[in-house]
Scaffold this active site. Sequence first.
Site, PDB file in Angstrom:
ATOM      1  N   HIS A 128       1.032  -0.995   0.407  1.00  0.00           N
ATOM      2  CA  HIS A 128      -0.292  -0.025  -0.096  1.00  0.00           C
ATOM      3  C   HIS A 128       0.939   1.378   0.046  1.00  0.00           C
ATOM      4  CE1 HIS A 128      -3.697   2.738   1.447  1.00  0.00           C
ATOM      5  NE2 HIS A 128      -2.737   3.306   1.208  1.00  0.00           N
ATOM      6  N   HIS A 162       1.937   5.507  -1.264  1.00  0.00           N
ATOM      7  CA  HIS A 162       0.893   6.672  -2.601  1.00  0.00           C
ATOM      8  C   HIS A 162       2.860   7.162  -3.093  1.00  0.00           C
ATOM      9  CE1 HIS A 162      -2.742   7.065  -0.713  1.00  0.00           C
ATOM     10  NE2 HIS A 162      -2.099   5.720   0.306  1.00  0.00           N
ATOM     11  N   LYS A 221      -9.582   0.004  -6.028  1.00  0.00           N
ATOM     12  CA  LYS A 221      -9.410   0.404  -4.466  1.00  0.00           C
ATOM     13  C   LYS A 221     -10.192   1.180  -5.359  1.00  0.00           C
ATOM     14  CE  LYS A 221      -8.372   2.422  -0.182  1.00  0.00           C
ATOM     15  NZ  LYS A 221      -6.308   2.680  -0.485  1.00  0.00           N
ATOM     16  N   HIS A 241     -10.361   1.224   1.650  1.00  0.00           N
ATOM     17  CA  HIS A 241     -10.692   2.568   2.371  1.00  0.00           C
ATOM     18  C   HIS A 241     -11.419   1.775   3.631  1.00  0.00           C
ATOM     19  CE1 HIS A 241      -8.871   5.964   4.152  1.00  0.00           C
ATOM     20  NE2 HIS A 241      -9.997   5.766   4.865  1.00  0.00           N
ATOM     21  N   HIS A 264      -4.563  -0.667   5.482  1.00  0.00           N
ATOM     22  CA  HIS A 264      -4.214   0.832   6.587  1.00  0.00           C
ATOM     23  C   HIS A 264      -5.074   0.422   7.960  1.00  0.00           C
ATOM     24  CE1 HIS A 264      -6.597   3.097   5.187  1.00  0.00           C
ATOM     25  NE2 HIS A 264      -6.478   3.216   4.183  1.00  0.00           N
ATOM     26  N   ASP A 314       1.376   3.064   3.771  1.00  0.00           N
ATOM     27  CA  ASP A 314       0.396   4.046   2.837  1.00  0.00           C
ATOM     28  C   ASP A 314       1.772   5.035   3.619  1.00  0.00           C
ATOM     29  OD1 ASP A 314      -2.091   5.127   3.214  1.00  0.00           O
ATOM     30  OD2 ASP A 314      -2.370   4.939   5.079  1.00  0.00           O
TER      31      ASP A 314
HETATM   32  C1  NCD Z   1      -3.477   9.345   2.008  1.00  0.00           C
HETATM   33  C2  NCD Z   1      -2.782   9.821   0.975  1.00  0.00           C
HETATM   34  O1  NCD Z   1      -2.694  11.612   1.726  1.00  0.00           O
HETATM   35  O2  NCD Z   1      -2.708  10.034  -0.227  1.00  0.00           O
HETATM   36  N1  NCD Z   1      -3.021   9.587   3.707  1.00  0.00           N
HETATM   37  C3  NCD Z   1      -3.249   9.211   4.385  1.00  0.00           C
HETATM   38  O3  NCD Z   1      -3.782   9.629   5.484  1.00  0.00           O
HETATM   39  N2  NCD Z   1      -3.394   8.335   4.900  1.00  0.00           N
HETATM   40  C4  NCD Z   1      -5.039   8.685   1.317  1.00  0.00           C
HETATM   41  C5  NCD Z   1      -5.208   7.529   2.643  1.00  0.00           C
HETATM   42  O4  NCD Z   1      -4.304   5.816   2.008  1.00  0.00           O
HETATM   43  O5  NCD Z   1      -5.929   7.663   3.502  1.00  0.00           O
HETATM   44 ZN    ZN Z   2      -3.605   4.993   1.679  1.00  0.00          ZN
END
Ligand code: NCD
Ligand code: ZN
Length: 336
Positions: free
Chosen positions: A11, A13, A94, A131, A169, A240
Amino acid sequence: MLKLIQPDDWHLHLRDGANMTSIVSATARCFARAIIMPNVKPPITTVAQALAYRQKICAVESRFNPLMTLYLTQDTSISDIIQVKNSEHVIALKYYPAGATTNSELGVKNLQQVWGIFEAMQQHDVPLLIHGEVTTAHIDIFDREKVFIHEILDPILTHFPKLRVVLEHITTQEAVDYVLHHNISATITAHHLLMNRNALFEGGLSPHHYCLPVLKREHHRQALLEAATSGNPKFFLGTDSAPHAQSDKESKCGCAGIYTAPAALALYAEAFEQVNALDKLEGFASFYGADFYQLPRNTQKITLEKSTWKMPLNFKFGHQKVIPFRAGTDIYWKQN
Ligand code: NCD
Ligand code: ZN
């Protein structure tokens, strides 16, 4: 010294454009593969977009294998699901409840409208990544995961018992218990293993500890730690890691997301060491996620050494800066 099969991050970003270019190497240094979240702007909703995004990531880091996901919207079609099924590089969808987190405006508002998509995903064995938080304003923010499990997740799993689902998460004892007793897996972040909600208010408001789902009470952290170190293959690593520009975090309405990638595996090792479970790290970090996604386990090995170093105060993030988790403080494990 710890030797383990190279891990994967299930997971992650990576953002896009210049921001992506400056951060992708932090993950590629350690992880062989990662599941790339589709909540960029505009979101990745088709296989063609996902493949184009993937090419840009690979152009920065050719030794790294990004596994792509599609953002489930009201417009997702059965044909999208079949394309994912047939794609080597796009492997899951997702589900963001609309408004739940960063760039989730186009997420699902009405479960009934995606029911047919879930049906197709179950039929074609395409994983659904969730999520798990309700967005209803009157529900206390610390209860949003628990309520989601009862009101949304449980009906989905009841109707689609063979759908392959990851609750992403997870942050609560309730989520751990639910995963243990149902046909579902879960990712756990390093920051939820290391912090409870007090960290949000340590010596003042700490925007760099703000993420979604928000940090919870200590007993929830203990439950996550127990699950992650249990050796149960339903629980696996997903950082995450979610970088935001410093100015977007340190603002009158700071956004959610913690940037852990520069020390991700070291942070997990620190958490596992707290409960004398370093022997369980390899399964959690390197085996169970690959098994869930029906992908081969990695074969290369990496080494983690017990050695203290200082996390830099910031990193380049396109034309801006991103403040990493633990900025300027000690990290206790080092990857060679
Ligand atoms: C994530 C993001 O910034 O893209 N933020 C977070 O707090 N985890 C999005 C997500 O996974 O909820
Ligand atoms: Zn995330």
